[in-house]
Write a protein that holds these residues in place. Structure first.
Motif, mmCIF file in Angstrom:
data_model
loop_
_atom_site.group_PDB
_atom_site.id
_atom_site.type_symbol
_atom_site.label_atom_id
_atom_site.label_comp_id
_atom_site.label_asym_id
_atom_site.label_seq_id
_atom_site.Cartn_x
_atom_site.Cartn_y
_atom_site.Cartn_z
ATOM 1 N N VAL A 1 -29.118 0.161 99.505
ATOM 2 C CA VAL A 1 -28.951 1.029 98.338
ATOM 3 C C VAL A 1 -30.254 1.136 97.564
ATOM 4 O O VAL A 1 -30.975 0.141 97.391
ATOM 5 N N ASP A 2 -30.563 2.334 97.113
ATOM 6 C CA ASP A 2 -31.623 2.533 96.125
ATOM 7 C C ASP A 2 -30.927 2.622 94.772
ATOM 8 O O ASP A 2 -30.302 3.637 94.449
ATOM 9 N N LEU A 3 -31.010 1.542 93.998
ATOM 10 C CA LEU A 3 -30.268 1.466 92.739
ATOM 11 C C LEU A 3 -30.714 2.501 91.721
ATOM 12 O O LEU A 3 -29.959 2.832 90.792
ATOM 13 N N ASP A 4 -31.925 3.016 91.869
ATOM 14 C CA ASP A 4 -32.468 3.919 90.859
ATOM 15 C C ASP A 4 -32.488 5.381 91.287
ATOM 16 O O ASP A 4 -32.838 6.251 90.478
ATOM 17 N N ALA A 5 -32.127 5.660 92.516
ATOM 18 C CA ALA A 5 -32.215 7.042 93.014
ATOM 19 C C ALA A 5 -31.235 7.951 92.267
ATOM 20 O O ALA A 5 -30.032 7.697 92.255
ATOM 21 N N PRO A 6 -31.730 9.015 91.654
ATOM 22 C CA PRO A 6 -30.828 9.944 90.951
ATOM 23 C C PRO A 6 -30.215 10.952 91.923
ATOM 24 O O PRO A 6 -30.852 11.354 92.894
ATOM 25 N N TRP A 7 -28.994 11.335 91.665
ATOM 26 C CA TRP A 7 -28.364 12.398 92.455
ATOM 27 C C TRP A 7 -27.253 13.036 91.645
ATOM 28 O O TRP A 7 -26.791 12.466 90.660
ATOM 29 N N ILE A 8 -26.865 14.204 92.053
ATOM 30 C CA ILE A 8 -25.821 14.960 91.362
ATOM 31 C C ILE A 8 -24.670 15.192 92.331
ATOM 32 O O ILE A 8 -24.877 15.604 93.474
ATOM 33 N N VAL A 9 -23.469 14.905 91.874
ATOM 34 C CA VAL A 9 -22.285 15.122 92.710
ATOM 35 C C VAL A 9 -22.056 16.617 92.858
ATOM 36 O O VAL A 9 -21.950 17.341 91.867
ATOM 37 N N SER A 10 -21.992 17.058 94.114
ATOM 38 C CA SER A 10 -21.810 18.478 94.395
ATOM 39 C C SER A 10 -20.666 18.659 95.381
ATOM 40 O O SER A 10 -20.580 17.961 96.387
ATOM 41 N N GLU A 11 -19.792 19.604 95.074
ATOM 42 C CA GLU A 11 -18.654 19.865 95.966
ATOM 43 C C GLU A 11 -19.121 20.201 97.374
ATOM 44 O O GLU A 11 -18.479 19.825 98.363
ATOM 45 N N ALA A 12 -20.255 20.867 97.495
ATOM 46 C CA ALA A 12 -20.762 21.264 98.809
ATOM 47 C C ALA A 12 -21.100 20.056 99.684
ATOM 48 O O ALA A 12 -21.097 20.157 100.918
ATOM 49 N N ASP A 13 -21.396 18.928 99.059
ATOM 50 C CA ASP A 13 -21.790 17.730 99.814
ATOM 51 C C ASP A 13 -20.636 16.780 100.085
ATOM 52 O O ASP A 13 -20.812 15.780 100.791
ATOM 53 N N ILE A 14 -19.463 17.053 99.505
ATOM 54 C CA ILE A 14 -18.333 16.135 99.653
ATOM 55 C C ILE A 14 -17.806 16.179 101.084
ATOM 56 O O ILE A 14 -17.558 17.250 101.642
ATOM 57 N N ARG A 15 -17.618 15.017 101.666
ATOM 58 C CA ARG A 15 -17.166 14.925 103.058
ATOM 59 C C ARG A 15 -15.650 14.872 103.183
ATOM 60 O O ARG A 15 -15.116 15.130 104.254
#
Length: 428
Positions: free
Chosen positions: A384-398
């Motif tokens: 895990v990269d504890l600091d990596a930012p990301w945004i939850v996107s419906e397009a990426d949901i598996r």
């Protein structure tokens, strides 16, 4: 067998109380070494070496409350799609609920889940069996036979057992088989037509409320019965300070009880319902901010033992409705770790404790392999990269269903690689 060496990682292993910089050596499907001392063991010939400087290795997460559509509602979620979502979220083991069609209350159906998991799943899948036949709360299932077939716990899933006598018998029989009764408590009459937390905000929205007492009253009964029988009782999802206080009292009285909380009730409160946003219609409902803070404190002080995603896929037909008509539930396998890490980043819960309630504690509670990084343990781990930012996107949901509470949410902390039995099942 292949050997993989992860070097210079921050290693967090609650099973040994370790949080240190070191090396993890994976030999085949087992962990050969993990910790600061492993740096002195050298690199085996032919090993794959991965530099993990600035990254963290945690035991794979164990999510003990996962609803899946298979069998009967595969259009919402299959075992295969759920396992793909789990792997992406760093979850290496899931306990599936019996709320399917047909209900998992028979040996053949437990075997069906295990067979489907062997054929299609990329993570470990452990079925829970129904406590009562047909989830009807009238007659107990065959605990002994279901346990022998592979059921890891007994629960009526979303349903609450009304009969005190049935609950007493279930706790007694489960005790004899070394099994845990997991129960979600909501008084049917008190909650009746309620769709969100009872309070001022529900009144403003004109929605029927569910009082906190609807959860606490049947919970108090169960805790008394657990004390009476000596059976292992697990409060599957609590959401209020009243419930946390009841669990704490029962533990201090010597009852064999544990408790879990959904990540939703740690991350969100009733205000998130906003303008009738049905993805936030959940069970238990999102509570007031005071209750959310009480749940965080209960995790921190050990009153709550486990955090779950309460992954509950619902499709457009059941969610794109008026709030009062929408089905409860939200998916959560892919956002469980990201949402939980908010508690670490803002200083609410130490990382070692967070890893414990997400992995080590549920594995121990339900007698599952994994949950730790000690030598000889299954190589179920996440980088895990504890600091990596990301945004939850419906397009990426598996997941097949997209009913997430966290659409558009900003997260900090992302899974880079997931290993199950030493095999990489996800890599970003």
């Amino acid at each position: 067998m292949s050997v993989t060496v992860f070097t210079d990682a921050r290693i967090v292993d609650p099973s040994r109380g370790i949080d240190e910089i070191g090396t993890v050596i994976v030999d085949g499907d087992k962990i050969a070494a993990a910790g600061a001392s492993a740096r002195n063991q050298g690199t085996p010939g032919g090993a794959t070496v991965i530099d993990c400087a600035g990254k963290t290795i945690l035991p794979g997460l164990v999510d003990s409350r996962v609803f899946i559509g298979e069998p009967g509602a595969e259009y919402r979620e299959t075992i295969a799609s759920a396992s793909e979502a789990a792997a992406a979220g760093g979850v290496t083991s899931i306990v599936t609920m019996p709320d399917t069609a047909p209900v998992i209350d028979d040996i053949a159906l437990v075997e069906h889940v295990l067979r489907a998991a062997r054929d299609t799943a990329s993570v470990h899948v452990y079925p829970a069996a129904a406590l009562s036949k047909g989830l009807e709360g009238q007659e107990m299932t065959e605990f002994g036979l279901l346990r022998e077939a592979g059921a890891v716990t007994f629960t009526d899933g979303r349903h609450t057992i009304a009969s005190s006598l049935l609950m007493r018998r279930a706790l007694t029989y489960a005790r004899d088989f070394g099994a845990v009764i997991a129960h979600e408590t909501q008084d049917a009459e008190l909650s009746s037509n309620g769709v969100m937390n009872e309070g001022l905000y529900a009144s403003w929205l004109g929605l029927s409320g569910i009082p906190r007492e609807a959860e606490a009253i049947p919970l108090e009964r169960d805790l008394m019965l657990a004390h009476l029988t000596g059976g292992a009782y697990h409060a599957a999802k609590i959401s209020t300070s009243m419930s946390a206080a009841a669990i704490a009292r029962a533990k201090s009285d010597g009852a064999n009880v544990t408790a879990a909380v959904s990540i939703n009730n740690l991350s969100l409160n009733e205000n998130d319902v906003g303008e009738y946003r049905t993805f936030f219609r959940l069970s238990p409902p999102l509570r007031a901010e005071d209750d959310r803070l009480a749940m965080i404190e209960a995790v921190r002080d050990g009153t709550v033992d486990v955090i779950v995603s309460s992954h509950d896929p619902q499709d457009v037909d059941t969610k794109r409705l008026p709030f009062a008509d929408a089905a409860g539930g939200a998916i959560g396998l892919e956002t469980l770790l990201g949402a939980a890490l908010r508690l670490y980043h803002n200083g609410d819960v130490p990382l070692l404790r967070l890893a414990e309630v997400l992995s080590t504690a549920p594995a121990k509670l339900f007698g599952l392999p994994g949950g730790g990084l000690s030598p000889g343990a299954p190589a179920d781990l996440i980088l895990v990269d504890l600091d990596a930012p990301w945004i939850v996107s419906e397009a990426d949901i598996r997941s097949r269903s997209k009913n997430t509470c966290f659409e558009g949410a900003r997260m900090q902390g992302r899974v880079l690689q997931t290993l199950v039995s030493g095999r990489t099942v996800f890599q970003s």
